[in-house]
Design an enzyme around this catalytic site. Structure first.
Site, PDB file in Angstrom:
ATOM      1  N   ASP A 172      72.078  67.740  56.467  1.00 44.33           N
ATOM      2  CA  ASP A 172      70.731  67.342  56.036  1.00 44.33           C
ATOM      3  C   ASP A 172      70.079  66.365  57.015  1.00 44.33           C
ATOM      4  O   ASP A 172      68.939  66.556  57.435  1.00 44.33           O
ATOM      5  CB  ASP A 172      70.766  66.728  54.629  1.00 44.33           C
ATOM      6  CG  ASP A 172      71.374  67.685  53.616  1.00 44.33           C
ATOM      7  OD1 ASP A 172      71.424  68.894  53.911  1.00 44.33           O
ATOM      8  OD2 ASP A 172      71.797  67.228  52.546  1.00 44.33           O
ATOM      9  N   LYS A 181      70.129  73.933  49.865  1.00 42.53           N
ATOM     10  CA  LYS A 181      71.033  73.754  51.006  1.00 42.53           C
ATOM     11  C   LYS A 181      71.015  74.953  51.977  1.00 42.53           C
ATOM     12  O   LYS A 181      70.970  74.769  53.191  1.00 42.53           O
ATOM     13  CB  LYS A 181      72.460  73.554  50.475  1.00 42.53           C
ATOM     14  CG  LYS A 181      73.424  73.020  51.507  1.00 42.53           C
ATOM     15  CD  LYS A 181      73.286  71.528  51.588  1.00 42.53           C
ATOM     16  CE  LYS A 181      74.238  70.900  52.561  1.00 42.53           C
ATOM     17  NZ  LYS A 181      74.131  69.435  52.500  1.00 42.53           N
ATOM     18  N   GLU A 205      70.414  86.247  37.568  1.00 37.58           N
ATOM     19  CA  GLU A 205      70.580  85.273  38.656  1.00 37.58           C
ATOM     20  C   GLU A 205      72.039  85.092  39.078  1.00 37.58           C
ATOM     21  O   GLU A 205      72.320  84.581  40.157  1.00 37.58           O
ATOM     22  CB  GLU A 205      69.984  83.909  38.238  1.00 37.58           C
ATOM     23  CG  GLU A 205      70.745  83.159  37.156  1.00 37.58           C
ATOM     24  CD  GLU A 205      70.397  83.585  35.724  1.00 37.58           C
ATOM     25  OE1 GLU A 205      69.917  84.713  35.540  1.00 37.58           O
ATOM     26  OE2 GLU A 205      70.616  82.789  34.794  1.00 37.58           O
ATOM     27  N   CYS A 264      67.985  85.248  28.863  1.00 37.79           N
ATOM     28  CA  CYS A 264      68.931  84.754  27.875  1.00 37.79           C
ATOM     29  C   CYS A 264      68.210  83.952  26.790  1.00 37.79           C
ATOM     30  O   CYS A 264      67.420  84.499  26.037  1.00 37.79           O
ATOM     31  CB  CYS A 264      70.038  83.948  28.556  1.00 37.79           C
ATOM     32  SG  CYS A 264      71.450  83.684  27.477  1.00 37.79           S
ATOM     33  N   TYR A 265      68.422  82.652  26.727  1.00 30.14           N
ATOM     34  CA  TYR A 265      67.707  81.830  25.745  1.00 30.14           C
ATOM     35  C   TYR A 265      66.195  82.049  25.866  1.00 30.14           C
ATOM     36  O   TYR A 265      65.480  82.172  24.866  1.00 30.14           O
ATOM     37  CB  TYR A 265      68.031  80.354  25.983  1.00 30.14           C
ATOM     38  CG  TYR A 265      67.387  79.409  24.994  1.00 30.14           C
ATOM     39  CD1 TYR A 265      68.001  79.116  23.788  1.00 30.14           C
ATOM     40  CD2 TYR A 265      66.161  78.809  25.280  1.00 30.14           C
ATOM     41  CE1 TYR A 265      67.410  78.256  22.878  1.00 30.14           C
ATOM     42  CE2 TYR A 265      65.556  77.952  24.383  1.00 30.14           C
ATOM     43  CZ  TYR A 265      66.191  77.667  23.181  1.00 30.14           C
ATOM     44  OH  TYR A 265      65.606  76.815  22.285  1.00 30.14           O
ATOM     45  N   SER A 317      70.820  65.812  60.076  1.00 30.95           N
ATOM     46  CA  SER A 317      70.619  66.425  61.400  1.00 30.95           C
ATOM     47  C   SER A 317      69.366  67.294  61.422  1.00 30.95           C
ATOM     48  O   SER A 317      68.563  67.225  62.353  1.00 30.95           O
ATOM     49  CB  SER A 317      71.818  67.307  61.783  1.00 30.95           C
ATOM     50  OG  SER A 317      72.987  66.540  61.827  1.00 30.95           O
ATOM     51  N   HIS A 359      72.052  87.647  32.543  1.00 27.61           N
ATOM     52  CA  HIS A 359      71.704  86.698  33.606  1.00 27.61           C
ATOM     53  C   HIS A 359      71.597  87.399  34.968  1.00 27.61           C
ATOM     54  O   HIS A 359      72.586  87.492  35.688  1.00 27.61           O
ATOM     55  CB  HIS A 359      72.769  85.604  33.697  1.00 27.61           C
ATOM     56  CG  HIS A 359      72.757  84.669  32.536  1.00 27.61           C
ATOM     57  ND1 HIS A 359      71.894  83.599  32.451  1.00 27.61           N
ATOM     58  CD2 HIS A 359      73.475  84.655  31.398  1.00 27.61           C
ATOM     59  CE1 HIS A 359      72.102  82.945  31.318  1.00 27.61           C
ATOM     60  NE2 HIS A 359      73.054  83.569  30.656  1.00 27.61           N
ATOM     61  N   GLY A 374      69.648  78.477  27.992  1.00 23.95           N
ATOM     62  CA  GLY A 374      69.777  77.114  27.456  1.00 23.95           C
ATOM     63  C   GLY A 374      70.945  77.066  26.497  1.00 23.95           C
ATOM     64  O   GLY A 374      71.422  78.103  26.041  1.00 23.95           O
TER      65      GLY A 374
END
Ligand code: XMP
Length: 515
Positions: free
Chosen positions: A228, A371, A172, A82-83, A230, A170, A55
């Site tokens: 999307d 996505k 991620e 982190c935060y 399709s 991090h 954050g």
């Protein structure tokens, strides 16, 4: 289906969607919620684990984002990043302060507890992504330090008995070399998730659910040929066959041959049963756009006209029970319904359909997917790869890639130039490395010579950008030989063009599109 859930509590950091994506890459379903979500709601979701994100603020400040201390007493494993890590320490009795040295970027981290469940299989010295002003200067009672860096004595800490884990960096972010391994370890070794969130199962389940929901009802879908819509349309057709009608509006601002390509896949000759209706509305759009130069005005006209055409088609079809929308999970999060990072979208897809069509309910079959998962679902259902891996293409189409007035002649020029550019970029393997590329038509004409003749023709702009989130972007380094070949082909093959330029501008200050 979603019984194994990990939740991400969003404290407003920039990587929050990434955290959820990484968890899902480990085949564990994950959703993002605001840090303000109350404990009862969290408990009722029965998560296998909770991840607190980074954050922007300092957790010791008066009005800092916090969570109730009881969150750490639910018996549910918590991983603070982190935060989130600092907050966990502070709330449980540790200390967090402004660090003497700010750490930012790739940093070497040394694992102090090799047998830590989250670091299982991680190298003793590994590279991580750090971004922090504050640091944990004293861990909370019950915690032991499990990793450190040169400037950060507690880069990670844990209380194994309470299943509470704090990581200052991090995992991620892909720059953290073994980050996915750490997240996988948390989900599987600590939370005990089996990891059965898979696209084949998702597709199968969704089809079953749609069938049960729709019954004998009728469904209408606006198909753009984009990924999307399709994937949503094919899923619907697999579920309910010809109770579905798909309307594809060709506004004359599609890429070269695109209308025919969409029709070849989704039309009556294709493999799907979609009741495909193609509306050739090119002339209508060109008429409405004649003489209009202002970019926002052009967008507005295209959007309005799209709705009008769609509405007319919908009237012919009559009342339907359901309308399909290709909403995906980032739309849900960014509209403020999911996490904390509500972003006001700077543009709108052609849409706003619900007000104009006589329907009872909306179906959003991709609402839970990122996505890349939408793409996987598409492949799972046998949609051709070239459709599934298409680059983003804006709703207003080439309308926002032509400066000044839009005319049929200009559309043809930009379509031809763009087709050459994309063909050469694809042949040079740029598809794998560059995020989005296309040609645009500047409104500039200038003098040139061709043979013995003087010309007065347009300049084409080539754009290629790398971007992670489409909010910022940098011009891609396209090899000179590729650009040169594209230039030469465009000049030779596209009438009306005598200059080709490469746009070096990043975003900001530019935008990705060229309008
Ligand atoms: P900009 O030009 O705003 O583009 O930097 C960011 C990303 O969004 C796409 N884009 C749109 N997509 N409708 C869409 O569906 C739109 O009106 C629109 N405008 C821009 C653009 O292609 C890029 O990927």
């Amino acid at each position: 289906m979603k019984k194994e859930l990990v939740i991400v509590l969003d404290f407003g950091g920039q990587y929050n969607q990434l955290v959820a994506r990484r968890v899902r890459e480990c085949n564990v379903y994950c959703e993002i919620y605001s840090y303000k979500t109350d404990l009862e709601t969290i408990k009722s979701m029965n998560p296998k684990g909770i991840i607190l994100t980074g954050g922007p603020s300092s957790c010791y400040e008066e009005d800092a984002a916090t969570c109730p201390k009881e969150l750490f007493e639910l018996g549910i494993p918590v991983l603070g990043l982190c935060y989130g890590a600092q907050l966990m320490m502070l709330e449980l009795g540790g200390r967090v302060e402004r660090a003497p040295v700010r750490e930012y970027g790739k940093t070497e981290v040394l694992i102090d507890k090799a047998e830590s469940k989250v670091f299982r299989g991680v190298e003793e010295k590994t590279v991580c992504w750090m971004s922090h002003f504050d640091y944990i200067s004293r861990t909370a009672p019950g915690f032991e330090v499990t990793a450190h860096t040169a400037d950060c004595p507690a880069a990670a800490a844990e209380d194994e008995a309470r299943r509470l884990y704090a990581i200052q960096f991090h995992p991620e972010v892909l720059h953290t070399k073994e980050g996915t391994k750490m997240i996988n370890n948390f989900a599987k070794q600590v939370c005990g998730c089996a990891g059965d969130w898979r696209m084949d199962a998702f597709v199968e389940n969704s089809i079953r659910e749609i069938r049960a929901k729709v019954g004998t009802g009728r469904v209408l879908c606006a198909l753009s040929g984009g990924v999307d819509s399709s994937v949503a349309a094919v899923m619907l057709s697999k579920a309910i066959g010809n109770q579905l009608t798909c309307v594809f509006v060709d506004h004359g601002l599609l890429r070269k041959n695109e209308g025919d390509e969409v029709e070849a896949v989704f039309g009556p000759e294709g493999p799907y049963d979609l009741n495909f209706i193609r509306v050739n509305a090119q002339e209508r759009f060109y008429d409405r756009l004649a003489g209009v130069e202002e970019p926002e005005e052009k967008r507005k006209i295209i959007g309005e006209e799209f709705i009008r055409v769609f509405e007319e088609e919908a009237k012919k079809i009559g009342a339907v029970d359901f309308l399909v929308q290709g909403t995906i999970y980032p739309d849900v999060v960014e509209s403020g319904l999911g996490g904390e990072s509500a972003v006001i979208k700077s543009h709108h897809n052609v849409g706003g359909l619900p007000d104009y069509v006589d329907f009872k309910e909306i179906i959003e079959p991709l609402r839970d997917l990122f996505k890349d998962e939408v793409r996987k679902a598409g492949l799972e259902m046998g949609i051709p790869e070239r459709l599934v891996f298409r680059q983003p293409f804006p709703g207003p189409g080439l309308g926002i890639r032509i400066i000044g007035e839009i005319t049929a002649e200009k559309v043809k020029i930009v379509q031809d130039a763009d087709a050459i550019y994309r063909e050469e970029m694809d042949a040079a393997g740029m598809k794998e490395t560059v995020g989005q590329y296309f040609a645009a038509l500047t409104n500039m004409r200038s003098v040139g010579v061709m043979g013995d003749e003087r010309t007065y023709d347009y300049a084409v702009a080539l754009r290629a950008v790398n971007t992670i989130d489409f909010m910022t972007a940098e011009a891609a380094e396209v090899p000179y030989a590729v650009l040169n070949k594209v230039m030469s082909r465009i000049i030779n093959e596209v009438r009306g063009v005598n200059r080709v330029m490469y746009d070096l501008t990043s975003k900001p200050p530019g935008t990705i599109e060229f309008e």
